[in-house]
Write a protein that holds these residues in place. Structure first.
Motif, PDB file in Angstrom:
ATOM      1  N   ASN A   1      -2.129   1.238 -11.926  1.00  0.00           N
ATOM      2  CA  ASN A   1      -1.374   0.026 -12.017  1.00  0.00           C
ATOM      3  C   ASN A   1      -0.071   0.280 -11.155  1.00  0.00           C
ATOM      4  O   ASN A   1       0.889  -0.529 -11.365  1.00  0.00           O
TER       5      ASN A   1
ATOM      6  N   ARG B   1       3.750  -7.158  -7.838  1.00  0.00           N
ATOM      7  CA  ARG B   1       3.840  -7.706  -9.302  1.00  0.00           C
ATOM      8  C   ARG B   1       2.770  -8.446  -9.561  1.00  0.00           C
ATOM      9  O   ARG B   1       2.055  -8.382 -10.680  1.00  0.00           O
TER      10      ARG B   1
ATOM     11  N   THR C   1      -0.336  -6.043 -10.440  1.00  0.00           N
ATOM     12  CA  THR C   1      -0.357  -5.159 -11.430  1.00  0.00           C
ATOM     13  C   THR C   1      -0.511  -6.115 -12.725  1.00  0.00           C
ATOM     14  O   THR C   1      -1.016  -5.651 -13.797  1.00  0.00           O
TER      15      THR C   1
END
Length: 272
Positions: free
Chosen positions: A59, A94, A97
């Protein structure tokens, strides 16, 4: 290489020769794994073997130093420009993830938020979900983890097991495609472990894709589709739980599994 060939049987998540260094320490050493949609993969091994670091590379909490990670056939974390691999932009990172939900050893709940507020905060702040919709999602996932009657309780009013279940609900509220668990029961008193593992078993039965770092070998045997043992940053055993846990092939794995009770001590000391 920025993508892999997408086929119906292609892995949802693919790690190819992933490496991670901290100075002179090699924490993850050329690890390759294929994670199929709907599968449960348990990462086991001694402390310091690289399991948690590997999970954090997925992640993008840790930037990899070598290899590549692909999600749905596309490289994540990096992209190729002018023949060189470079990190993706913060905006792209972003977005990428959001495909992953992480549950940590420690719950890290906001102490001044109720269970429901802890669960609904991220969808509203990160994804821009409307409050009404976030509340509906929050109530649903708290019910899912068995906390429907504890939604208005603050973390100080909940047991450790209940707090960890709130943390699981928080991850579920973001509707990730892969759930990542980093030793989710290690901070709990023994009598509270089972309630968290029961929730995780339920998620597995519902077809959630999960990567789990765990020392709970019985749980791994019951739930995992594949058990991966790591040592010194490398994968040294992998396969079906019954094979890895009870019939390991390497001396190091035999010694480890004897120490945690899946083999007798004499089996662990036998040489191949």
């Amino acid at each position: 290489m920025t993508s892999t060939t997408a086929t119906p049987d292609a892995p949802l998540l693919q790690l190819v020769n992933v490496s991670k260094h901290f100075g002179s320490l090699t924490a993850v050493d050329h690890v390759s794994l294929d994670i199929q949609a709907g599968s449960v993969t348990c990462l086991v091994g001694p402390s310091g073997s690289g399991k948690s670091t590997l999970l954090r590379t997925v992640n993008m909490m840790e930037d990899i130093d070598g290899g590549a990670i692909f999600f749905e056939g596309k490289m994540i974390g990096h992209e190729v420009h002018g023949g060189h691999r470079v990190p993706v932009s913060k905006k792209t990172a972003r977005k990428q993830t959001l495909n992953f939900g992480m549950v940590f050893q420690h719950f890290n709940l906001f102490p001044h938020y109720t269970a429901l507020e802890n669960v609904t905060a991220a969808p509203m702040i990160v994804k821009g979900t409307k409050k009404k919709d976030a509340l509906a999602i929050g109530k649903r996932v708290l019910e899912q983890v068995g906390l429907g009657s504890r939604m208005d309780h603050y973390p100080s009013e909940l047991s450790g097991g209940q707090q960890q279940r709130v943390a699981i609900a928080r991850a579920l509220a973001m509707e990730p495609k892969v759930l990542l668990f980093d030793e989710p029961t290690s901070a709990l008193d023994p009598e509270l472990v089972s309630e968290v593992l029961t929730v995780m078993r339920g998620l597995a039965e519902q077809g959630s894709t999960m990567m789990i770092v765990t020392h709970e070998m019985r749980f791994a045997e019951d739930v995992a589709d594949e058990v991966v043992m790591m040592d010194a940053g490398r994968v040294i055993e992998r396969g079906a739980p019954k094979d890895v846990l009870h019939n390991p092939t390497t001396p190091r794995a035999k010694k480890f599994f004897a120490s945690v009770g899946t083999l007798s001590s004499t089996e662990g000391l036998k040489q191949p």
